[in-house]
Enzyme design. Structure first.
Site, PDB file in Angstrom:
ATOM      1  N   SER A 189      27.195  46.279  44.151  1.00  0.00           N
ATOM      2  CA  SER A 189      27.191  46.406  42.696  1.00  0.00           C
ATOM      3  C   SER A 189      25.789  46.229  42.114  1.00  0.00           C
ATOM      4  O   SER A 189      25.278  47.096  41.405  1.00  0.00           O
ATOM      5  CB  SER A 189      28.151  45.384  42.080  1.00  0.00           C
ATOM      6  OG  SER A 189      28.085  45.431  40.667  1.00  0.00           O
ATOM      7  N   ASP A 194      26.117  36.617  49.050  1.00  0.00           N
ATOM      8  CA  ASP A 194      25.585  35.272  49.290  1.00  0.00           C
ATOM      9  C   ASP A 194      25.848  34.782  50.709  1.00  0.00           C
ATOM     10  O   ASP A 194      24.991  34.164  51.335  1.00  0.00           O
ATOM     11  CB  ASP A 194      26.204  34.264  48.306  1.00  0.00           C
ATOM     12  CG  ASP A 194      25.712  34.453  46.884  1.00  0.00           C
ATOM     13  OD1 ASP A 194      24.584  34.933  46.700  1.00  0.00           O
ATOM     14  OD2 ASP A 194      26.472  34.115  45.952  1.00  0.00           O
ATOM     15  N   GLU A 195      27.053  35.067  51.224  1.00  0.00           N
ATOM     16  CA  GLU A 195      27.474  34.478  52.491  1.00  0.00           C
ATOM     17  C   GLU A 195      26.740  35.040  53.702  1.00  0.00           C
ATOM     18  O   GLU A 195      26.770  34.437  54.788  1.00  0.00           O
ATOM     19  CB  GLU A 195      28.984  34.631  52.682  1.00  0.00           C
ATOM     20  CG  GLU A 195      29.481  36.056  52.805  1.00  0.00           C
ATOM     21  CD  GLU A 195      29.878  36.673  51.481  1.00  0.00           C
ATOM     22  OE1 GLU A 195      30.667  37.640  51.500  1.00  0.00           O
ATOM     23  OE2 GLU A 195      29.403  36.191  50.426  1.00  0.00           O
ATOM     24  N   LYS A 225      22.729  39.056  33.573  1.00  0.00           N
ATOM     25  CA  LYS A 225      23.961  38.341  33.219  1.00  0.00           C
ATOM     26  C   LYS A 225      25.118  39.321  33.008  1.00  0.00           C
ATOM     27  O   LYS A 225      25.747  39.381  31.958  1.00  0.00           O
ATOM     28  CB  LYS A 225      23.738  37.468  31.989  1.00  0.00           C
ATOM     29  CG  LYS A 225      22.685  36.406  32.148  1.00  0.00           C
ATOM     30  CD  LYS A 225      22.799  35.648  33.476  1.00  0.00           C
ATOM     31  CE  LYS A 225      24.054  34.842  33.601  1.00  0.00           C
ATOM     32  NZ  LYS A 225      24.219  34.265  34.967  1.00  0.00           N
ATOM     33  N   ASP A 257      26.012  29.275  36.688  1.00  0.00           N
ATOM     34  CA  ASP A 257      26.660  30.543  37.030  1.00  0.00           C
ATOM     35  C   ASP A 257      27.964  30.299  37.781  1.00  0.00           C
ATOM     36  O   ASP A 257      28.997  30.892  37.456  1.00  0.00           O
ATOM     37  CB  ASP A 257      25.712  31.385  37.886  1.00  0.00           C
ATOM     38  CG  ASP A 257      26.256  32.773  38.165  1.00  0.00           C
ATOM     39  OD1 ASP A 257      26.302  33.582  37.223  1.00  0.00           O
ATOM     40  OD2 ASP A 257      26.635  33.048  39.312  1.00  0.00           O
ATOM     41  N   GLU A 299      31.737  31.194  36.296  1.00  0.00           N
ATOM     42  CA  GLU A 299      32.648  32.068  37.037  1.00  0.00           C
ATOM     43  C   GLU A 299      33.984  31.386  37.320  1.00  0.00           C
ATOM     44  O   GLU A 299      35.049  31.988  37.179  1.00  0.00           O
ATOM     45  CB  GLU A 299      32.003  32.466  38.368  1.00  0.00           C
ATOM     46  CG  GLU A 299      30.818  33.409  38.225  1.00  0.00           C
ATOM     47  CD  GLU A 299      30.029  33.549  39.515  1.00  0.00           C
ATOM     48  OE1 GLU A 299      29.154  34.422  39.579  1.00  0.00           O
ATOM     49  OE2 GLU A 299      30.288  32.777  40.470  1.00  0.00           O
ATOM     50  N   GLU A 332      49.545  42.153  24.723  1.00  0.00           N
ATOM     51  CA  GLU A 332      49.243  40.963  23.929  1.00  0.00           C
ATOM     52  C   GLU A 332      48.354  39.951  24.656  1.00  0.00           C
ATOM     53  O   GLU A 332      47.603  39.216  24.013  1.00  0.00           O
ATOM     54  CB  GLU A 332      50.537  40.276  23.482  1.00  0.00           C
ATOM     55  CG  GLU A 332      51.382  41.098  22.526  1.00  0.00           C
ATOM     56  CD  GLU A 332      50.672  41.399  21.208  1.00  0.00           C
ATOM     57  OE1 GLU A 332      49.729  40.674  20.847  1.00  0.00           O
ATOM     58  OE2 GLU A 332      51.052  42.389  20.546  1.00  0.00           O
TER      59      GLU A 332
END
Length: 338
Positions: free
Chosen positions: A27, A83-84, A131, A191, A195, A227
């Site tokens: 991403s 990250d991992e 962000k 962060d 999350e 709704e």
């Protein structure tokens, strides 16, 4: 008062003098690399050649290299893989090929802050953290807008790391919206908290609980979807542009009174205590250890949770409803392409 940098404060030409290697085409890799390219920067993608990301990147006209060759070629190495896996890839493929004075960049401070990656003293270590998701970084850029970004400097060997970070942030569109300076620790911990407790975990749990409450009381799941989930975007857009007060100015008196008198019954002291415990686990590194252990063990818990959430009624109802929306064929995320 905190300084908010915009394009008028930044030498946008600085980053164009540097060769940039983006490691990863998920991403953020997708969004940042395309924006850099459109801003006139010299960019290559460091990827597993022949893999899916390599094929996608080439469809957008990028030159791709092995991670090792990309690091050798570049001045700026932006690590945008999950990250991992960052620590292992850094140790085996990035670190052996780095040279004195390079810029090692991240969009999340996780591995630096929790000491999973330790860079040599003669390397600049910086962060540019939009962000918003990478797909939004791209879609906003294409509309002439931008996603706000954070920058942080962890090591400044050459003395110009802040200028590089600001210029890079401007090139991905953040200077159109606003750039704030922070630290790796502050970005990482806030962060993760946001999350988990609010924008992903908190909101998702709130939506699902509200949907289930209405359905269990006998209301149509289609009404419950509109709704508790669909209208969320409409309200968040108002908050995004003008804060809570503008949102409350726009809604009815009935909604405003219900908001301020009933909201604290749902998110009250018990919820705040849970949030404090979440923050404590983040600050201590307990969550980081738990997450990395989950990744190393094959993601059994995560995969079970993914399946469980995909099978919920709200997801099935929503999928059916969304097929009739006008934007259903023009979504920000196209899994085949980005």
């Amino acid at each position: 008062m905190v300084k908010i940098y915009t394009d008028k404060d930044i030498d946008k030409s600085v980053i164009k003098t540097k060769k940039i290697a983006i490691i990863g085409f998920g991403s953020q890799g997708y969004g940042q690399s395309l924006n850099l390219k459109d801003s006139g920067c010299d960019v290559v993608l460091g990827l597993r050649l022949g893999g899916n990301s390599d094929k996608k990147a080439k469809q957008y006209g990028f030159k791709t290299m092995t991670i090792e060759d990309a690091v050798k070629w570049a001045d700026v190495v932006q690590i945008l893989i999950p990250d991992e896996v960052q620590a292992e890839v850094y140790e085996n493929q990035i670190k052996p090929n780095m040279r004195k004075g390079q810029y090692l960049m991240f969009s999340h401070g996780f591995n630096i802050h929790f000491k999973r990656i330790k860079a040599p003293d003669d390397i600049n270590v910086i962060m540019v953290a939009p962000k918003g998701p990478g797909h939004t970084v791209r879609s906003e850029y294409l509309e002439g807008k931008g996603v706000p970004s954070l920058i942080a400097i962890y090591q400044d060997f050459t003395g110009d790391s802040k200028q590089i970070a600001l210029s890079y942030a401007s090139a991905i569109g953040a200077g159109r919206a606003g750039i704030l300076e922070t630290t790796f620790r502050e970005e990482t911990e806030t962060d993760l908290f946001g999350e988990q407790a609010v924008i992903c975990g908190g909101i998702s749990a709130l939506i699902k609980s509200g949907f289930d409450t209405l359905v269990e009381a006998g209301y149509s799941p289609y009404m419950a979807y509109f709704e508790t989930l669909h209208e969320m975007k409409l309200i968040v857009d108002l908050i995004y542009q003008g804060g809570l007060n503008d949102m409350r100015y726009s809604i009815s008196n009935t909604a405003e009174y219900g908001d301020m008198t009933r909201g604290p019954q749902v998110i009250g002291n018990e919820s705040k205590l849970a949030m404090k415990e979440i923050l404590k686990n983040i600050q201590s590194g307990k969550f980081a250890d738990e997450f990395l252990n989950e990744m190393k063990s094959g993601c059994k818990k995560l995969n079970e949770l993914r399946k469980e959430n995909c099978d919920t009624q709200i997801e099935k109802v929503g999928k059916q409803i969304r097929t009739s929306f006008v934007w259903s064929d023009n979504k920000i995320i196209n899994r085949e392409k980005n």
